[in-house]
Design an enzyme around this catalytic site. Sequence first.
Site, short mmCIF file in Angstrom:
data_model
loop_
_atom_site.label_atom_id
_atom_site.label_comp_id
_atom_site.label_asym_id
_atom_site.label_seq_id
_atom_site.Cartn_x
_atom_site.Cartn_y
_atom_site.Cartn_z
N SER A 168 -1.83 -9.41 -3.93
CA SER A 168 -0.64 -9.56 -3.52
C SER A 168 -0.05 -8.99 -1.97
O SER A 168 -0.75 -8.25 -1.76
CB SER A 168 0.15 -9.28 -4.69
OG SER A 168 -0.15 -9.45 -5.83
N GLY A 189 3.15 -1.43 -2.06
CA GLY A 189 4.28 -1.60 -1.35
C GLY A 189 5.09 -2.73 -1.77
O GLY A 189 6.42 -2.81 -1.57
N GLY A 190 4.60 -3.85 -2.09
CA GLY A 190 5.35 -5.10 -2.63
C GLY A 190 5.76 -5.00 -4.05
O GLY A 190 5.89 -6.13 -4.56
N GLU A 240 -2.32 -5.74 -10.23
CA GLU A 240 -3.30 -5.64 -9.12
C GLU A 240 -4.52 -4.52 -9.57
O GLU A 240 -5.60 -5.17 -9.30
CB GLU A 240 -2.91 -5.00 -7.85
CG GLU A 240 -2.02 -6.08 -7.05
CD GLU A 240 -1.23 -5.40 -5.68
OE1 GLU A 240 -0.91 -6.18 -5.10
OE2 GLU A 240 -1.16 -4.25 -5.65
N LYS A 275 -3.20 0.03 8.78
CA LYS A 275 -3.36 0.63 7.51
C LYS A 275 -4.74 1.49 7.54
O LYS A 275 -4.66 1.98 6.39
CB LYS A 275 -3.71 -0.46 6.69
CG LYS A 275 -2.74 -1.81 6.55
CD LYS A 275 -1.53 -1.62 6.12
CE LYS A 275 -0.49 -2.74 6.20
NZ LYS A 275 -0.72 -3.76 5.14
O1 LIG Z 1 -0.04 -3.51 -2.77
C1 LIG Z 1 0.70 -4.39 -2.55
C2 LIG Z 1 1.65 -5.29 -3.09
O2 LIG Z 1 1.99 -4.55 -4.43
C3 LIG Z 1 0.02 -5.17 -1.26
O3 LIG Z 1 -1.44 -5.52 -1.39
C4 LIG Z 1 0.15 -4.37 -0.29
O4 LIG Z 1 1.62 -3.83 -0.24
C5 LIG Z 1 -0.24 -4.78 1.32
O5 LIG Z 1 0.71 -5.90 1.56
P1 LIG Z 1 0.71 -6.44 2.93
O6 LIG Z 1 -0.55 -7.26 2.83
O7 LIG Z 1 1.67 -7.28 3.06
O8 LIG Z 1 0.64 -5.42 4.02
#
Ligand SMILES: O=C(CO)[C@H](O)[C@H](O)COP(=O)(O)O
Length: 281
Positions: free
Chosen positions: A73, A146-147, A153, A171
Site C-alpha cells: 500500500s 505511514g499510510g 501489510e 527512505k
Molecule cells: O506502510 C505503508 C502504508 O501503511 C506504505 O507502504 C508506506 O507508508 C510507504 O508509503 P509511500 O510509498 O507512499 O512512501
Amino acid sequence: MLKPLLLYRGFLTPQLPHLISFGINSAQASTLFRRNYCKMDDKIALDAAKSAAAQAAVDQWVTEDTKVVGVGSGSTIVFAVERLAERVWKEGALADMICVPSSYQARKLILDHNLTLGDLDRNPKIDVYIDGADEVDSHMVLIKGGGGCLMQEKIVASCAKTVIIIADYTKKSLRLGEQWCKGIPIEIAPMAHVPVKLKIEALFGGEASLRIALKKAGPIVTDNGNFLLDWKFLAKREYNWDEVNRAISMIPGVLETGLFVDMASKCYFGMADGSVKTQNK
Ligand SMILES: O=C(CO)[C@H](O)[C@H](O)COP(=O)(O)O
C-alpha cells in the site's frame, strides 16, 4: 515529465500580481513561487524515483513462474501495479498472475487495473510481496504504516516467500529515525489506546500519540476498524528493534507494529539521478 511542471507554472504565473496586490511584496512573492516550484520539482523527482524502483523490482521479481503477488500500500506501490498492468495488458505476459491486496487501497488498485484479485483464503502462499516503506535502515529494519495499513501489510508479507521493498531515496537511512520523524505506527484496539500509550512510554521512553484524522473529527480508523498510535522513540537511545518489536507486540491491546524486522530480502531505492540502488539483507 515536463508537462505537469509547465502546466503548474502556467497556473501559477497569473497569480503573481494577485499576491502582490494582497500586500506581499515582489521579493516575498517570488520566494513563494520558488518554494512552490521546488515542491513541484521535488514531487516530480520523487515520483520518477519511485517509478524507477518499482519498475526494476517488478521486472526482476515477477516472471512467468510467479503465480501469486502480494500488493502493498502507499504511493510507491501504485507504480508497481501500473507496471504489472503494463506487462499483462500491453505485453501479453503474466496471464495466470493473481494479486493479493494488503489494504482497501491495494484492492482497489488491483481492480482498477483489471488484474486478478486474490485473497489469503484462496491464496495463502504468496510468491513475492512488493511494498513501499517509510524508512529502511542499514540492517533492513523497516518502519511501515505511514499510510495506516501496517497490519494487513505484515500479514500478507508474512505469507510471502520473498518480500521486496521499493522506495525513493528519501527512505534510506543508517539508523531508524534519521529520515522518518513521524514515529513508529502501532495498530491498537480502540479501548486500549491510553494504557498501551502509557506502557510503551514507560518501557521505551519517547511519546506515543493517537493518530488524529484530518478530514474527520477524532482518530483515524484503520481498514480493520482499529486506532493507531505513532510512537516517537528517543533519537539518542540505542534500541534493539527486534526486542522492542516483540515487547510492544506483547502489550495487551496491541494488534500489530509498523516495525518490520527480518522480513525484507531486498530493497530497491530509486535515486535522484534516475539510477536504482539495491540493498540486500
Ligand atoms: O506502510 C505503508 C502504508 O501503511 C506504505 O507502504 C508506506 O507508508 C510507504 O508509503 P509511500 O510509498 O507512499 O512512501
